[in-house]
Scaffold this active site. Sequence first.
Site, PDB file in Angstrom:
ATOM      1  CG  HIS A 238      -9.725  -1.330  -0.604  1.00 15.74           C
ATOM      2  ND1 HIS A 238     -10.309  -1.216  -1.857  1.00 15.74           N
ATOM      3  CD2 HIS A 238      -8.859  -2.362  -0.667  1.00 15.74           C
ATOM      4  CE1 HIS A 238      -9.805  -2.171  -2.653  1.00 15.74           C
ATOM      5  NE2 HIS A 238      -8.914  -2.867  -1.953  1.00 15.74           N
ATOM      6  NE  ARG A 358       8.319  12.059  -9.955  1.00 13.87           N
ATOM      7  CZ  ARG A 358       7.536  11.004 -10.191  1.00 13.87           C
ATOM      8  NH1 ARG A 358       6.363  11.175 -10.792  1.00 13.87           N
ATOM      9  NH2 ARG A 358       7.900   9.804  -9.838  1.00 13.87           N
ATOM     10  N   GLY A 417       6.794   4.544  -6.919  1.00 12.50           N
ATOM     11  CA  GLY A 417       6.868   4.187  -8.332  1.00 12.50           C
ATOM     12  C   GLY A 417       7.957   3.166  -8.626  1.00 12.50           C
TER      13      GLY A 417
END
Length: 453
Positions: A238, A358, A417
């Site tokens: 944040h 990728r 991921g």
Amino acid sequence: MRTLFIKIFLWFWLAMAGLTILVTVVGSLTASDAMWPIRRTLTAATTLYAETAVLLYERQGQAAATDYLQRMAETAKLQAVLLDEQWQPLAGALPPDWPAGRDGKPREDFAVVDSKTFLSRPVASASGRRYVLGVVFDRNLLPPPPIWTRGRVIRLAVFVLGSGLVCYALAWYLTRPIGRLRRTAQRLASGDLAARTGARPGRLTDEIGGLARDFDAMAERIEALINAQRRLFGDISHELRSPLARLRVALELAQRRAGPDAQPYLGRIERDAERLDELVGQLLALSRLESEATLTDAKLLDVAALSEQVAADADFEARAVGRSVRCRILSADAHQPLVADEELIRRALENVMRNAIRHTPEGSSVEVDVTSQSSELQVRIRDYGPGVPPDALEAIFKPFYRVETARDRASGGVGLGLAIAARAVRLHHGQIQAENLPDGFQVALRLPLRGEG
């Protein structure tokens, strides 16, 4: 746990059953002669013979008693002699082979010598005089008592079955706390940080109770540490978001005003800013997923259709770098809906597909196969790139884990991921698994079919 339960149960039961059988055999072999039924019969018959012989001896004299003993030999096939208290013959003759005791005197009571049975019965007449009737049978009338009588076998069977029930209850009582501790450890290992054994102080005072309380204390400490780590990730992410947004605005203004010579450097700054933004975004997503214990926005979802949509979007991105994504629905019932959070499933599919894009070679395709098998829906995402070492097949689903292969930082990933995909799948009570193929790499997502069609 079942193995420990079976071991305790069998060992206790075998020990009790073996001890019971041993006690039964030893008890039979050492049983008192008085318990033999045949001996009681012989004693009663001999007593009757002795009383009759004494009565004849006192009322009719020695000749009558001798005649009676001869008739006994003819009818009952036994040799008898009437003796006084000092074992002096009164009628008949004491057999020369009558066994002697340790003191050298004739042996009283029962004796079996050379297949002959010697039996003496003392009796008292009405006048108070004491006599002894010695009887010799030509055969052994006192065989060893049987060990396995019907009643003994029934008692033994009842005891063995009863001891089995007792041992089963005992093994269950001993292994139940261990089983509860094991299930709690499995829940904790699967990510349920709130898992506790529920052991209360003072209730379980043995070693297992102490172990359960120590385990709960350890689990609380681990939960506190991991929650602090998650809050740290969330807070840092944040805090990075605001200056990162200002940096991108300033970068855009700088690109408008800067000359051509500065554009390559500004472009490099833009790419790094985008990468940093992606990292912050994934950190926030992972932090949010790790803090969620249940699904809050779950609804009936056609995961097969969602897979086709995500694959179409991924194909659009992949074609920009010379690759493609193909999605196939392999079974007709793959479109049956299941209860799932659409955003989480979409994020899991996107992360795995982008990871495959990728690493698959340029000019090749990423294959997405959706199929339904029994009680679960499978989505298999396959690429043709290099795999990972076998010992890394599970570790690649941990945050920031990297392997020293082509699937490293140079491929453009940030190492979050697959961790996000794994957490999203686990929230749906599913499984995610990686597998090296002979010519590629595959990640399979398995989701339980709990929705209504």
